[in-house]
Enzyme design. Structure first.
Site, PDB file in Angstrom:
ATOM      1  N   LYS A  14      -8.806   6.331   5.966  1.00 37.52           N
ATOM      2  CA  LYS A  14      -7.589   5.630   5.535  1.00 37.52           C
ATOM      3  C   LYS A  14      -7.941   4.433   4.658  1.00 37.52           C
ATOM      4  O   LYS A  14      -8.738   3.583   5.056  1.00 37.52           O
ATOM      5  CB  LYS A  14      -6.770   5.172   6.742  1.00 37.52           C
ATOM      6  CG  LYS A  14      -6.048   6.330   7.398  1.00 37.52           C
ATOM      7  CD  LYS A  14      -5.068   5.856   8.452  1.00 37.52           C
ATOM      8  CE  LYS A  14      -4.312   7.052   8.996  1.00 37.52           C
ATOM      9  NZ  LYS A  14      -3.499   6.699  10.153  1.00 37.52           N
ATOM     10  N   GLY A  15      -7.360   4.385   3.490  1.00 38.98           N
ATOM     11  CA  GLY A  15      -7.589   3.270   2.570  1.00 38.98           C
ATOM     12  C   GLY A  15      -8.872   3.405   1.753  1.00 38.98           C
ATOM     13  O   GLY A  15      -9.145   2.586   0.877  1.00 38.98           O
ATOM     14  N   GLU A  71       0.106  -3.333   4.668  1.00 36.34           N
ATOM     15  CA  GLU A  71      -1.030  -2.401   4.767  1.00 36.34           C
ATOM     16  C   GLU A  71      -1.084  -1.714   6.133  1.00 36.34           C
ATOM     17  O   GLU A  71      -0.758  -2.342   7.142  1.00 36.34           O
ATOM     18  CB  GLU A  71      -2.340  -3.184   4.612  1.00 36.34           C
ATOM     19  CG  GLU A  71      -2.996  -3.090   3.260  1.00 36.34           C
ATOM     20  CD  GLU A  71      -3.568  -1.717   2.945  1.00 36.34           C
ATOM     21  OE1 GLU A  71      -3.658  -0.861   3.851  1.00 36.34           O
ATOM     22  OE2 GLU A  71      -3.935  -1.502   1.780  1.00 36.34           O
ATOM     23  N   ASP A  72      -1.546  -0.466   6.157  1.00 36.20           N
ATOM     24  CA  ASP A  72      -1.740   0.232   7.435  1.00 36.20           C
ATOM     25  C   ASP A  72      -3.220   0.383   7.780  1.00 36.20           C
ATOM     26  O   ASP A  72      -3.543   0.897   8.849  1.00 36.20           O
ATOM     27  CB  ASP A  72      -1.113   1.633   7.396  1.00 36.20           C
ATOM     28  CG  ASP A  72      -1.892   2.570   6.494  1.00 36.20           C
ATOM     29  OD1 ASP A  72      -2.197   2.162   5.348  1.00 36.20           O
ATOM     30  OD2 ASP A  72      -2.213   3.683   6.918  1.00 36.20           O
ATOM     31  N   SER A  90      -2.362   0.475  -4.477  1.00 32.74           N
ATOM     32  CA  SER A  90      -2.874   1.659  -3.770  1.00 32.74           C
ATOM     33  C   SER A  90      -4.210   2.124  -4.332  1.00 32.74           C
ATOM     34  O   SER A  90      -4.436   2.048  -5.541  1.00 32.74           O
ATOM     35  CB  SER A  90      -1.851   2.797  -3.906  1.00 32.74           C
ATOM     36  OG  SER A  90      -2.425   4.026  -3.526  1.00 32.74           O
ATOM     37  N   ALA A  91      -5.064   2.651  -3.460  1.00 32.84           N
ATOM     38  CA  ALA A  91      -6.345   3.223  -3.893  1.00 32.84           C
ATOM     39  C   ALA A  91      -6.156   4.604  -4.530  1.00 32.84           C
ATOM     40  O   ALA A  91      -7.058   5.124  -5.185  1.00 32.84           O
ATOM     41  CB  ALA A  91      -7.271   3.359  -2.694  1.00 32.84           C
ATOM     42  N   SER A  92      -4.974   5.187  -4.351  1.00 30.99           N
ATOM     43  CA  SER A  92      -4.779   6.577  -4.771  1.00 30.99           C
ATOM     44  C   SER A  92      -4.538   6.730  -6.270  1.00 30.99           C
ATOM     45  O   SER A  92      -3.756   5.995  -6.859  1.00 30.99           O
ATOM     46  CB  SER A  92      -3.590   7.181  -4.027  1.00 30.99           C
ATOM     47  OG  SER A  92      -3.315   8.471  -4.533  1.00 30.99           O
ATOM     48  N   THR A  98       0.997  10.336   3.949  1.00 34.51           N
ATOM     49  CA  THR A  98       0.227  11.354   3.224  1.00 34.51           C
ATOM     50  C   THR A  98      -1.128  11.621   3.869  1.00 34.51           C
ATOM     51  O   THR A  98      -1.835  12.524   3.427  1.00 34.51           O
ATOM     52  CB  THR A  98       0.013  10.911   1.771  1.00 34.51           C
ATOM     53  OG1 THR A  98      -0.193   9.509   1.793  1.00 34.51           O
ATOM     54  CG2 THR A  98       1.196  11.248   0.898  1.00 34.51           C
ATOM     55  N   ASP A 116       0.880  -1.159   0.000  1.00 34.00           N
ATOM     56  CA  ASP A 116       0.000   0.000   0.000  1.00 34.00           C
ATOM     57  C   ASP A 116       0.931   1.226   0.000  1.00 34.00           C
ATOM     58  O   ASP A 116       2.126   1.100   0.318  1.00 34.00           O
ATOM     59  CB  ASP A 116      -0.855  -0.051   1.270  1.00 34.00           C
ATOM     60  CG  ASP A 116      -1.704   1.189   1.446  1.00 34.00           C
ATOM     61  OD1 ASP A 116      -2.351   1.608   0.470  1.00 34.00           O
ATOM     62  OD2 ASP A 116      -1.702   1.757   2.567  1.00 34.00           O
ATOM     63  N   LEU A 117       0.424   2.385  -0.370  1.00 34.51           N
ATOM     64  CA  LEU A 117       1.280   3.577  -0.416  1.00 34.51           C
ATOM     65  C   LEU A 117       1.088   4.480   0.810  1.00 34.51           C
ATOM     66  O   LEU A 117       1.988   4.638   1.635  1.00 34.51           O
ATOM     67  CB  LEU A 117       0.981   4.379  -1.695  1.00 34.51           C
ATOM     68  CG  LEU A 117       1.719   5.702  -1.818  1.00 34.51           C
ATOM     69  CD1 LEU A 117       3.190   5.485  -2.153  1.00 34.51           C
ATOM     70  CD2 LEU A 117       1.078   6.586  -2.895  1.00 34.51           C
ATOM     71  N   ASP A 118      -0.129   5.041   0.894  1.00 33.24           N
ATOM     72  CA  ASP A 118      -0.421   6.035   1.942  1.00 33.24           C
ATOM     73  C   ASP A 118      -0.415   5.363   3.315  1.00 33.24           C
ATOM     74  O   ASP A 118      -1.214   4.468   3.575  1.00 33.24           O
ATOM     75  CB  ASP A 118      -1.798   6.673   1.693  1.00 33.24           C
ATOM     76  CG  ASP A 118      -1.827   7.501   0.404  1.00 33.24           C
ATOM     77  OD1 ASP A 118      -0.877   8.257   0.179  1.00 33.24           O
ATOM     78  OD2 ASP A 118      -2.806   7.390  -0.354  1.00 33.24           O
ATOM     79  N   LYS A 172     -10.849  -1.193  -1.915  1.00 30.61           N
ATOM     80  CA  LYS A 172     -10.621  -2.045  -0.744  1.00 30.61           C
ATOM     81  C   LYS A 172     -11.840  -1.877   0.168  1.00 30.61           C
ATOM     82  O   LYS A 172     -12.343  -0.759   0.257  1.00 30.61           O
ATOM     83  CB  LYS A 172      -9.347  -1.601   0.001  1.00 30.61           C
ATOM     84  CG  LYS A 172      -8.084  -1.671  -0.862  1.00 30.61           C
ATOM     85  CD  LYS A 172      -6.903  -1.018  -0.169  1.00 30.61           C
ATOM     86  CE  LYS A 172      -5.710  -0.897  -1.102  1.00 30.61           C
ATOM     87  NZ  LYS A 172      -4.556  -0.180  -0.520  1.00 30.61           N
ATOM     88  N   ARG A 190     -11.362   8.120  -3.046  1.00 28.21           N
ATOM     89  CA  ARG A 190     -11.685   9.549  -3.026  1.00 28.21           C
ATOM     90  C   ARG A 190     -13.208   9.768  -2.972  1.00 28.21           C
ATOM     91  O   ARG A 190     -13.713  10.546  -2.158  1.00 28.21           O
ATOM     92  CB  ARG A 190     -11.100  10.226  -4.273  1.00 28.21           C
ATOM     93  CG  ARG A 190     -11.045  11.729  -4.165  1.00 28.21           C
ATOM     94  CD  ARG A 190     -10.490  12.337  -5.449  1.00 28.21           C
ATOM     95  NE  ARG A 190      -9.170  11.841  -5.796  1.00 28.21           N
ATOM     96  CZ  ARG A 190      -8.538  12.108  -6.939  1.00 28.21           C
ATOM     97  NH1 ARG A 190      -9.133  12.887  -7.844  1.00 28.21           N
ATOM     98  NH2 ARG A 190      -7.340  11.620  -7.183  1.00 28.21           N
ATOM     99  N   ASN A 230      -3.126   9.320  -7.269  1.00 32.01           N
ATOM    100  CA  ASN A 230      -1.915  10.145  -7.293  1.00 32.01           C
ATOM    101  C   ASN A 230      -0.660   9.341  -6.945  1.00 32.01           C
ATOM    102  O   ASN A 230       0.405   9.926  -6.718  1.00 32.01           O
ATOM    103  CB  ASN A 230      -2.064  11.292  -6.291  1.00 32.01           C
ATOM    104  CG  ASN A 230      -3.216  12.212  -6.649  1.00 32.01           C
ATOM    105  OD1 ASN A 230      -3.249  12.768  -7.743  1.00 32.01           O
ATOM    106  ND2 ASN A 230      -4.174  12.364  -5.752  1.00 32.01           N
TER     107      ASN A 230
END
Ligand code: BG6
Ligand code: MG
Length: 216
Positions: free
Chosen positions: A42-43, A166-167, A111-113, A14, A6-8, A142, A46, A115
């Site tokens: 989180k996760g 994952e966080d 990632s869900a982002s 972020t 995962d990214l964020d 997710k 948008r 960006n």
């Protein structure tokens, strides 16, 4: 073997920028929300984040207005992430990606982002990833496992040969639903779905981690 990140909240923090940008939007609409509420985003994609926030403010808008609001939030967010640099990589992440590469472990992003790619470029980590699956490439958020299944497919690996990092609770649910090993990055009391939890990536060894999740 492969690792899907995962990214964020895993590679970079972020969440604070998402919070700032959403808060500004909520304030413009005449209400506020807390940092504790922000945890619930989180996760979350948008569009779903916007729906939650509008619900907290008791604000109803048309679908067209929602698109406009998401664009407005994203412009503020882009301005914030535009200033990011490698100093914002979370502890041990760059060293762990290097360790995986040295050990010929395949690496993907899940990632869900939308960006994600810009952020990886800003923090100069993009070259470590063989596969990038982000919010532009999935149709289901997710806890649906789509983002991780596409990551594993891109790496040419079966889910049972990959660890997802994952966080977020929703991300761990997605990993387990897809048949992956799941490592939580953060508080084990919150991330109870994980096969194993780490506080951060400092000093982590991939062979130790695989042994730990296999025993779980
Ligand atoms: C996730 C974040 O990684 O991406 C969420 O945890 C965020 O908070 C989601 O809403 C979508 O991000 P973006 O960058 O496409 O708005
Ligand atoms: Mg996350």
């Amino acid at each position: 073997m492969g690792c899907i990140f995962d990214l964020d909240g895993v590679i970079v923090d972020t969440a604070k920028y998402h919070f700032q940008a959403w808060k500004q939007l909520a304030n413009d609409l005449g209400f506020d929300f807390s940092e504790a509420d922000n945890e619930k985003l989180k996760g979350v994609s948008r569009a779903e984040s916007l729906n939650l926030i509008l619900g907290w403010g008791g604000v109803q808008v048309s679908e067209a207005e929602k698109l406009h609001l998401m664009e407005k939030k994203n412009r503020v967010y882009l301005d914030l992430i535009n200033e990011m640099n490698p100093s914002e990589i979370l502890p041990g992440v760059a060293e762990f990606l290097e360790h995986l590469t040295q050990n010929q472990i395949a690496i993907a992003l899940g990632s869900a982002s939308k960006n994600a790619e810009i952020i990886l470029e800003k923090v100069e980590l993009k070259h470590y990833f063989q596969v990038l699956i982000d919010g532009n490439k999935v149709s289901k958020s997710k806890p649906d496992p789509e983002v991780f299944l596409k990551g594993a497919e891109g790496l040419g690996l079966a889910p049972e040969n990959c660890i997802v990092f994952e966080d977020a609770e929703k991300g761990l649910e997605a990993a387990k639903a897809g048949g992956f090993y799941a490592i939580g990055v953060g508080d084990p009391a919150v991330l109870f779905e994980a096969d194993y939890c780490i506080q951060n990536f400092e000093g982590q060894d991939i062979h130790d981690l695989f042994n730990k999740v296999k025993k779980a």
